[in-house]
Design a protein around this motif. Structure first.
Motif, PDB file in Angstrom:
ATOM      1  N   THR A 140       0.877  -1.159   0.000  1.00  0.00           N
ATOM      2  CA  THR A 140       0.000   0.000   0.000  1.00  0.00           C
ATOM      3  C   THR A 140       0.912   1.205   0.000  1.00  0.00           C
ATOM      4  OG1 THR A 140      -1.706  -1.194   1.208  1.00  0.00           O
ATOM      5  CG2 THR A 140      -1.856   1.207   1.201  1.00  0.00           C
ATOM      6  N   LEU A 141       0.812   2.001  -1.038  1.00  0.00           N
ATOM      7  CA  LEU A 141       1.642   3.195  -1.194  1.00  0.00           C
ATOM      8  C   LEU A 141       0.762   4.381  -0.840  1.00  0.00           C
ATOM      9  CD1 LEU A 141       3.291   2.180  -4.581  1.00  0.00           C
ATOM     10  CD2 LEU A 141       4.090   1.720  -2.249  1.00  0.00           C
ATOM     11  N   LYS A 142       0.937   4.898   0.354  1.00  0.00           N
ATOM     12  CA  LYS A 142       0.115   5.973   0.889  1.00  0.00           C
ATOM     13  C   LYS A 142       0.711   7.310   0.500  1.00  0.00           C
ATOM     14  CE  LYS A 142      -2.942   7.806   3.722  1.00  0.00           C
ATOM     15  NZ  LYS A 142      -4.221   8.122   3.171  1.00  0.00           N
ATOM     16  N   GLY A 143      -0.034   8.059  -0.301  1.00  0.00           N
ATOM     17  CA  GLY A 143       0.446   9.357  -0.743  1.00  0.00           C
ATOM     18  C   GLY A 143       0.702  10.293   0.424  1.00  0.00           C
ATOM     19  N   THR A 144       1.814  11.003   0.351  1.00  0.00           N
ATOM     20  CA  THR A 144       2.113  12.043   1.327  1.00  0.00           C
ATOM     21  C   THR A 144       2.446  13.291   0.522  1.00  0.00           C
ATOM     22  OG1 THR A 144       3.482  12.689   3.212  1.00  0.00           O
ATOM     23  CG2 THR A 144       4.499  11.201   1.623  1.00  0.00           C
ATOM     24  N   GLY A 145       1.545  14.241   0.546  1.00  0.00           N
ATOM     25  CA  GLY A 145       1.663  15.399  -0.326  1.00  0.00           C
ATOM     26  C   GLY A 145       0.836  15.195  -1.587  1.00  0.00           C
ATOM     27  N   PRO A 146       0.986  16.096  -2.536  1.00  0.00           N
ATOM     28  CA  PRO A 146       0.101  16.075  -3.705  1.00  0.00           C
ATOM     29  C   PRO A 146       0.383  14.934  -4.679  1.00  0.00           C
ATOM     30  CG  PRO A 146       1.728  17.820  -3.933  1.00  0.00           C
ATOM     31  CD  PRO A 146       1.896  17.238  -2.552  1.00  0.00           C
ATOM     32  N   LEU A 147      -0.684  14.525  -5.350  1.00  0.00           N
ATOM     33  CA  LEU A 147      -0.610  13.654  -6.516  1.00  0.00           C
ATOM     34  C   LEU A 147      -0.769  14.579  -7.711  1.00  0.00           C
ATOM     35  CD1 LEU A 147      -0.580  10.835  -7.837  1.00  0.00           C
ATOM     36  CD2 LEU A 147      -3.090  10.843  -7.639  1.00  0.00           C
ATOM     37  N   ALA A 148       0.273  14.672  -8.533  1.00  0.00           N
ATOM     38  CA  ALA A 148       0.275  15.643  -9.621  1.00  0.00           C
ATOM     39  C   ALA A 148       0.106  14.967 -10.980  1.00  0.00           C
ATOM     40  CB  ALA A 148       1.599  16.420  -9.614  1.00  0.00           C
ATOM     41  N   PRO A 149      -0.844  15.448 -11.775  1.00  0.00           N
ATOM     42  CA  PRO A 149      -0.902  14.966 -13.156  1.00  0.00           C
ATOM     43  C   PRO A 149       0.384  15.369 -13.890  1.00  0.00           C
ATOM     44  CG  PRO A 149      -2.927  16.112 -12.563  1.00  0.00           C
ATOM     45  CD  PRO A 149      -1.927  16.374 -11.464  1.00  0.00           C
ATOM     46  N   ILE A 150       0.901  14.451 -14.713  1.00  0.00           N
ATOM     47  CA  ILE A 150       2.119  14.715 -15.488  1.00  0.00           C
ATOM     48  C   ILE A 150       1.877  14.316 -16.937  1.00  0.00           C
ATOM     49  CG2 ILE A 150       3.694  14.404 -13.543  1.00  0.00           C
ATOM     50  CD1 ILE A 150       4.286  11.539 -14.635  1.00  0.00           C
ATOM     51  N   THR A 151       2.790  14.687 -17.798  1.00  0.00           N
ATOM     52  CA  THR A 151       2.761  14.206 -19.164  1.00  0.00           C
ATOM     53  C   THR A 151       3.206  12.746 -19.154  1.00  0.00           C
ATOM     54  OG1 THR A 151       3.285  16.383 -20.018  1.00  0.00           O
ATOM     55  CG2 THR A 151       3.725  14.509 -21.476  1.00  0.00           C
ATOM     56  N   ASN A 152       2.459  11.889 -19.819  1.00  0.00           N
ATOM     57  CA  ASN A 152       2.795  10.466 -19.850  1.00  0.00           C
ATOM     58  C   ASN A 152       4.190  10.300 -20.436  1.00  0.00           C
ATOM     59  OD1 ASN A 152       3.023   7.684 -20.484  1.00  0.00           O
ATOM     60  ND2 ASN A 152       0.802   7.505 -20.568  1.00  0.00           N
ATOM     61  N   PRO A 153       5.104   9.609 -19.700  1.00  0.00           N
ATOM     62  CA  PRO A 153       6.481   9.470 -20.189  1.00  0.00           C
ATOM     63  C   PRO A 153       6.606   8.584 -21.419  1.00  0.00           C
ATOM     64  CG  PRO A 153       6.192   8.288 -18.119  1.00  0.00           C
ATOM     65  CD  PRO A 153       4.933   9.048 -18.361  1.00  0.00           C
ATOM     66  N   VAL A 154       5.578   7.829 -21.781  1.00  0.00           N
ATOM     67  CA  VAL A 154       5.658   7.004 -22.988  1.00  0.00           C
ATOM     68  C   VAL A 154       4.813   7.580 -24.128  1.00  0.00           C
ATOM     69  CG1 VAL A 154       6.230   4.887 -21.770  1.00  0.00           C
ATOM     70  CG2 VAL A 154       3.831   5.379 -22.280  1.00  0.00           C
ATOM     71  N   THR A 155       4.336   8.815 -23.979  1.00  0.00           N
ATOM     72  CA  THR A 155       3.574   9.440 -25.044  1.00  0.00           C
ATOM     73  C   THR A 155       4.456   9.591 -26.277  1.00  0.00           C
ATOM     74  OG1 THR A 155       2.200  10.625 -23.468  1.00  0.00           O
ATOM     75  CG2 THR A 155       2.258  11.483 -25.705  1.00  0.00           C
ATOM     76  N   PRO A 156       3.962   9.093 -27.415  1.00  0.00           N
ATOM     77  CA  PRO A 156       4.794   9.174 -28.639  1.00  0.00           C
ATOM     78  C   PRO A 156       5.055  10.602 -29.073  1.00  0.00           C
ATOM     79  CG  PRO A 156       2.690   8.036 -29.055  1.00  0.00           C
ATOM     80  CD  PRO A 156       2.709   8.462 -27.629  1.00  0.00           C
TER      81      PRO A 156
END
Length: 156
Positions: A140-156
């Motif tokens: 269980t990976l409990k977030g500490t601080g914000p979860l931020a949307p990012i650009t997908n690193p595998v986006t072509p």
């Protein structure tokens, strides 16, 4: 714009663990995941007043997030070491302060736009089982601080 017609699969998620530092990140795949469930439930508080003419009102006051993942343990062919990514998670579960925090990112492995990153605390739970069972661990990976949307690193 085209109309979506393809079903998404649960296995389309990919989880990477930062094996580097915040200043020099080195994201590596968390291998052998068999189950993956991210959640980010908001906290809503009742903010209804007499001014709302009897309609209930709510205000978002906080946000939490976590990932539950199960994976098969993997070791080297000579059985002398486990996956370095799995070991980073295991050791962080024993850590305190900054030693208990790990950077993660998770995203659609096909390059679709859904992708996030953040910092987590780790709960490590070996799953045990009978003699036929594979060695599995639930984290269980409990977030500490914000979860931020990012650009997908595998986006072509």
């Amino acid at each position: 714009m085209t109309t979506p017609t393809e079903d998404q699969l649960a296995r389309d998620w990919r989880l990477d663990i930062n094996m580097g530092t915040d200043l020099a990140p080195d994201y590596q795949l968390c291998p052998a995941i068999t189950e993956f469930q991210p959640t980010w439930p908001p906290n809503f508080e009742d903010s209804t007043s007499y001014d709302s003419d009897g309609w209930e009102e709510s205000t978002k006051t906080a946000q939490a997030w976590q990932i539950e993942a199960t994976f098969n343990r993997k070791s080297t062919a000579d059985s002398t070491a486990f996956s370095t990514v799995h070991e980073k998670l295991r050791l962080a579960s024993f850590g305190w302060g900054s030693g208990s925090k790990i950077g993660v990112r998770f995203y659609d492995r096909n390059g679709l736009p859904e992708a996030y990153k953040g910092t987590v605390l780790v709960e490590w739970e070996p799953q045990g089982g009978d003699y036929k069972a594979l060695g599995q661990v639930k984290v269980t990976l409990k977030g500490t601080g914000p979860l931020a949307p990012i650009t997908n690193p595998v986006t072509p």
